[in-house]
Design a protein around this motif. Structure first.
Motif, short mmCIF file in Angstrom:
data_model
loop_
_atom_site.label_atom_id
_atom_site.label_comp_id
_atom_site.label_asym_id
_atom_site.label_seq_id
_atom_site.Cartn_x
_atom_site.Cartn_y
_atom_site.Cartn_z
N ILE A 77 42.36 -20.92 10.75
CA ILE A 77 41.06 -20.33 10.46
C ILE A 77 40.98 -18.98 11.16
O ILE A 77 41.73 -18.71 12.09
CB ILE A 77 39.89 -21.24 10.92
N TYR A 78 40.06 -18.15 10.71
CA TYR A 78 39.86 -16.87 11.37
C TYR A 78 39.03 -17.05 12.64
O TYR A 78 38.12 -17.87 12.70
CB TYR A 78 39.15 -15.88 10.44
N ASP A 79 39.36 -16.25 13.65
CA ASP A 79 38.61 -16.26 14.91
C ASP A 79 37.33 -15.46 14.73
O ASP A 79 37.35 -14.23 14.76
CB ASP A 79 39.46 -15.67 16.03
N SER A 80 36.22 -16.14 14.55
CA SER A 80 34.93 -15.46 14.39
C SER A 80 34.12 -15.42 15.69
O SER A 80 33.23 -14.58 15.85
CB SER A 80 34.09 -16.16 13.30
N ASN A 81 34.44 -16.32 16.62
CA ASN A 81 33.60 -16.45 17.81
C ASN A 81 33.55 -15.19 18.65
O ASN A 81 32.49 -14.83 19.18
CB ASN A 81 34.07 -17.63 18.67
N ARG A 82 34.68 -14.50 18.80
CA ARG A 82 34.68 -13.30 19.63
C ARG A 82 33.77 -12.23 19.04
O ARG A 82 33.21 -11.40 19.77
CB ARG A 82 36.10 -12.75 19.77
N TYR A 83 33.59 -12.25 17.72
CA TYR A 83 32.72 -11.27 17.07
C TYR A 83 31.24 -11.61 17.26
O TYR A 83 30.38 -10.75 17.04
CB TYR A 83 33.07 -11.18 15.57
N GLY A 84 30.95 -12.84 17.65
CA GLY A 84 29.59 -13.20 18.01
C GLY A 84 29.34 -13.05 19.50
O GLY A 84 28.25 -12.65 19.91
#
Length: 411
Positions: free
Chosen positions: A204-211
């Motif tokens: 999956i793509y790492d979205s957490n760092r962008y939040g």
């Protein structure tokens, strides 16, 4: 614990008290040019060195007069002009008026300003049509806004775009502020892939760092992004050591549950100590807090909604205290009537995503739908959290719940 508490889970209120009782504000201060100080926390009170306004000035475009000179239908000659930055100077004869503009200094002896809409101007002078003129009419007195010596902003205030121009009106060019907390953060997991690269099976793509990064910035802290770290104990330990050398706080995303590849807990015990692990909160149960040798540690769950929620509810007040932001306040709880049902099992404080509106002057709220901690679409649609108490069960339509409107850090 009460009868409805999940066994082994620390109540949210206890966790907050545990964290905040241990945090001490940063003592390092900086002196910054005012233009560069937005977002910083004041290390000392801002005292006004002047009166604002510094002189009596006109609130209107019009004519400065002495009330004693007024008589019915009398026409007054104009003795001169007073503009902003160019005050009237010289002799002001009795029975005359002075043309004056908004913000201009009031001439000595003037006790009222009549706005130009209440006048008739001719070659002979000015006739005033206003029938009643009270002393100090349309005059802003010296210090009407701020008195010399007033505390304009207290120590512990975080400077906003509204504060900077106010300080500028005082002629203050530099302010003393607390150094911003440095927060190093990274995501963990072999399943995570950087944006822009194709996904392999099971990835999956790492979205957490962008939040996490914009939240750190919105909290008034300095983010240090260390990227994605694989599930390798040696690499993970080296990253923790690097992170604590760079930052006051280390925030991880993922690696704090009970999976076989979750090494964070073992490494934390080796490098420091664990304050608590697992909370009676939903989503966000596997939240960890502790201390490395030189930095604090916050371990966020890997699910996207859980990561953002725990940053907002738990990490935000901790960083506020670390930064010396004593004026920070938790979002206010507002009662609202439900337009939809909310599923809930007793045992954990539940932060569900909701959409509030105001109908007939009262708050109403409905669910955004899917409340899974992995369903970030519901977070994107929401404008509030519906906070359901630990002991509460399912909520039906028409019941009263408490909602927390998103504060500016989530916008």
């Amino acid at each position: 614990m009460g009868c409805c508490d999940a066994p082994g889970l620390m109540p949210l209120e206890e966790a907050m008290e545990n964290m905040l009782s241990r945090i001490k504000p940063i003592q390092t201060t900086l002196q910054l040019p005012l233009a560069e100080a937005i977002g910083y926390v004041l290390a000392e009170d801002i005292l006004s060195p002047i009166f604002v306004p510094p002189f009596d000035n006109s609130a209107m475009d019009g004519y400065a007069i002495r009330i004693a000179d007024l008589s019915n239908n009398a026409t007054m000659p104009v003795a001169g002009k007073s503009f902003a930055g160019q005050p009237f100077e010289g002799e002001w004869p009795q029975g005359s008026c002075v043309r004056i503009m908004t913000g201009a200094k009031i001439p000595d002896g003037c006790d009222a300003v009549i706005m130009q809409e209440n006048t008739v101007v001719s070659e002979d002078g000015v006739t005033f049509t206003q029938t009643e003129v009270k002393p100090q009419n349309n005059i802003r007195p010296t210090g009407d806004d701020i008195r010399k010596g007033d505390i304009v902003l207290p120590k512990g205030s975080r400077l906003t775009s509204r504060d900077i121009p106010m300080i500028a009106t005082l002629g203050i060019s530099h302010v003393t502020v607390v150094r911003k907390p440095r927060v190093a953060f990274f995501s963990t997991g072999d399943e995570l892939k950087p944006l822009g690269q194709p996904l392999a099976e099971g990835q999956i793509y790492d979205s957490n760092r962008y939040g996490i990064k914009p939240l750190i910035e919105n909290f008034g802290c300095e983010p240090i992004d260390l990227g994605i770290i694989p599930d390798c104990p040696e690499t993970l330990k080296a990253t923790f050591e690097q992170a604590q050398s760079l930052a006051d706080v280390v925030v991880t995303s993922g690696g704090v549950s009970v999976g076989e590849a979750d090494y964070t807990k073992d490494i934390l015990e080796e490098l420091g100590e664990i304050g608590f692990w697992k909370l009676a909160i939903k989503p966000g149960k596997p939240f960890a807090f502790g201390k490395l040798s030189t930095a604090w540690f916050c371990g966020l769950p890997g699910n996207p909604v859980s990561a953002v929620l725990t940053m907002y509810v738990l990490v935000q007040p901790m960083l506020a205290k670390l930064s010396g932001h004593t004026e920070w306040k938790a979002p206010e709880s507002i009662p609202a009537t439900t337009k939809t049902a909310f599923k809930k099992v007793p045992g954990r404080t539940d932060y569900q995503r909701g959409i509030y509106t105001i109908e007939d002057g009262k708050f109403v709220v409905e669910t955004t739908g899917n409340q899974s901690s992995g369903a970030f679409r519901s977070m994107s649609l929401a404008n509030c959290f519906v906070v359901l108490e630990r002991e509460r069960g399912r909520v039906e339509v028409g019941e009263t719940v408490n909602i927390q409107l998103f504060n500016s850090t989530l916008y």
